[in-house]
Design a protein around this motif. Sequence first.
Motif, short mmCIF file in Angstrom:
data_model
loop_
_atom_site.label_atom_id
_atom_site.label_comp_id
_atom_site.label_asym_id
_atom_site.label_seq_id
_atom_site.Cartn_x
_atom_site.Cartn_y
_atom_site.Cartn_z
N ARG A 120 18.92 -34.96 23.13
CA ARG A 120 19.25 -34.55 24.49
C ARG A 120 18.06 -33.96 25.24
O ARG A 120 18.21 -33.45 26.35
N GLU A 121 16.89 -34.00 24.63
CA GLU A 121 15.66 -33.51 25.22
C GLU A 121 15.71 -32.02 25.54
O GLU A 121 15.03 -31.53 26.44
N ALA A 122 16.52 -31.27 24.79
CA ALA A 122 16.57 -29.82 24.96
C ALA A 122 15.51 -29.13 24.12
O ALA A 122 15.29 -27.93 24.26
N LEU A 123 14.86 -29.88 23.24
CA LEU A 123 13.72 -29.46 22.44
C LEU A 123 13.13 -30.70 21.81
O LEU A 123 13.66 -31.81 21.98
N TRP A 124 12.04 -30.56 21.09
CA TRP A 124 11.44 -31.68 20.38
C TRP A 124 11.05 -31.21 19.01
O TRP A 124 10.55 -30.08 18.84
N CYS A 125 11.30 -32.04 18.00
CA CYS A 125 10.93 -31.62 16.65
C CYS A 125 10.65 -32.81 15.75
O CYS A 125 10.97 -33.95 16.07
N LYS A 126 10.02 -32.47 14.64
CA LYS A 126 9.82 -33.39 13.53
C LYS A 126 10.41 -32.71 12.31
O LYS A 126 10.16 -31.53 12.07
N LEU A 127 11.21 -33.46 11.56
CA LEU A 127 11.83 -32.93 10.34
C LEU A 127 11.21 -33.61 9.14
O LEU A 127 10.83 -34.78 9.20
N LYS A 128 11.11 -32.87 8.03
CA LYS A 128 10.53 -33.45 6.81
C LYS A 128 11.31 -32.98 5.60
O LYS A 128 11.96 -31.93 5.62
N GLY A 129 11.21 -33.77 4.55
CA GLY A 129 11.85 -33.42 3.29
C GLY A 129 11.04 -33.93 2.12
O GLY A 129 9.96 -34.51 2.29
N ASP A 130 11.58 -33.73 0.93
CA ASP A 130 10.93 -34.22 -0.28
C ASP A 130 10.73 -35.73 -0.20
O ASP A 130 11.42 -36.42 0.55
N HIS A 131 9.81 -36.22 -1.00
CA HIS A 131 9.49 -37.65 -1.08
C HIS A 131 8.93 -38.19 0.24
O HIS A 131 9.13 -39.35 0.57
N ALA A 132 8.25 -37.31 0.98
CA ALA A 132 7.67 -37.69 2.27
C ALA A 132 8.73 -38.26 3.22
O ALA A 132 8.46 -39.15 4.02
N THR A 133 9.93 -37.74 3.11
CA THR A 133 11.02 -38.17 3.99
C THR A 133 10.82 -37.52 5.36
O THR A 133 10.46 -36.35 5.45
N TYR A 134 11.06 -38.29 6.41
CA TYR A 134 10.91 -37.72 7.75
C TYR A 134 11.94 -38.27 8.74
O TYR A 134 12.45 -39.38 8.59
N VAL A 135 12.19 -37.45 9.75
CA VAL A 135 12.95 -37.83 10.94
C VAL A 135 12.12 -37.34 12.11
O VAL A 135 11.82 -36.16 12.23
N HIS A 136 11.71 -38.27 12.97
CA HIS A 136 10.92 -37.93 14.16
C HIS A 136 11.64 -38.46 15.39
O HIS A 136 12.22 -39.54 15.36
N PHE A 137 11.58 -37.69 16.44
CA PHE A 137 12.21 -38.08 17.70
C PHE A 137 11.14 -38.40 18.73
O PHE A 137 10.18 -37.65 18.88
N GLY A 138 11.31 -39.52 19.43
CA GLY A 138 10.40 -39.88 20.49
C GLY A 138 11.12 -39.78 21.83
O GLY A 138 12.31 -39.49 21.89
N TRP A 139 10.39 -40.02 22.88
CA TRP A 139 11.00 -40.03 24.21
C TRP A 139 11.80 -41.33 24.39
O TRP A 139 11.62 -42.29 23.66
N ASP A 140 12.63 -41.35 25.39
CA ASP A 140 13.40 -42.54 25.76
C ASP A 140 14.31 -43.02 24.64
O ASP A 140 14.55 -44.21 24.46
N TYR A 141 14.83 -42.07 23.88
CA TYR A 141 15.85 -42.34 22.87
C TYR A 141 15.33 -43.20 21.71
O TYR A 141 16.02 -44.07 21.19
N TYR A 142 14.10 -42.92 21.29
CA TYR A 142 13.55 -43.54 20.09
C TYR A 142 13.60 -42.53 18.97
O TYR A 142 13.40 -41.33 19.19
N MET A 143 13.85 -43.01 17.76
CA MET A 143 13.87 -42.16 16.58
C MET A 143 13.20 -42.93 15.44
O MET A 143 13.33 -44.15 15.36
#
Length: 177
Positions: A120-143
């Motif tokens: 919802r563009e109320a903040l921006w973040c990058k998430l990470k976990g074990d095994h180099a797991t990631y969730v990244h959010f881009g603009w214009d509804y890209y993930m």
Amino acid sequence: MFAVRATKYDPTKRDARGIFHINEWTSISDIGKTFDGKELTPEDYLQMEDAYIAAIFQLLEATGLSCLAIELLENKMGPDARRSLQQLDTWQLRKKLGAIAIEGELDLEGIELISRLSLREALWCKLKGDHATYVHFGWDYYMYLGTEREGACLGSPPSGMHFETLKSPYAQTFYEG
């Protein structure tokens, strides 16, 4: 390792340079606007947002993870965030996030909450976990989703979404784990 761009955008609608030319909504602030003759309703928006959250949970299931850490958090809001804060209880979600300890690891509820706020563009973040797991959010509804967990597989994308093999353009750090 696998890495995908997870989006609502159909890759068959891109031109040879990868540019998407369809008149499509890209933000929560587009609720109430018309795209190709159809108004984006709050229900339509939430249905797609739910699909993005489902894709994140698919990643967690595929990797056997139940928590992620915040790698990077920008508390500044996107260009249309002021309007989006007034829609779909986004301000309440943001206040709820303030009550969650965002230092250390986020549990499933925290992951969902911060992901919805990012979408919802109320903040921006990058998430990470074990095994180099990631969730990244881009603009214009890209993930972007990825992991180095051996044997992990996302399977089919949630309804209305597409997975394209592509490493995150936000993957600028090296992971340990």
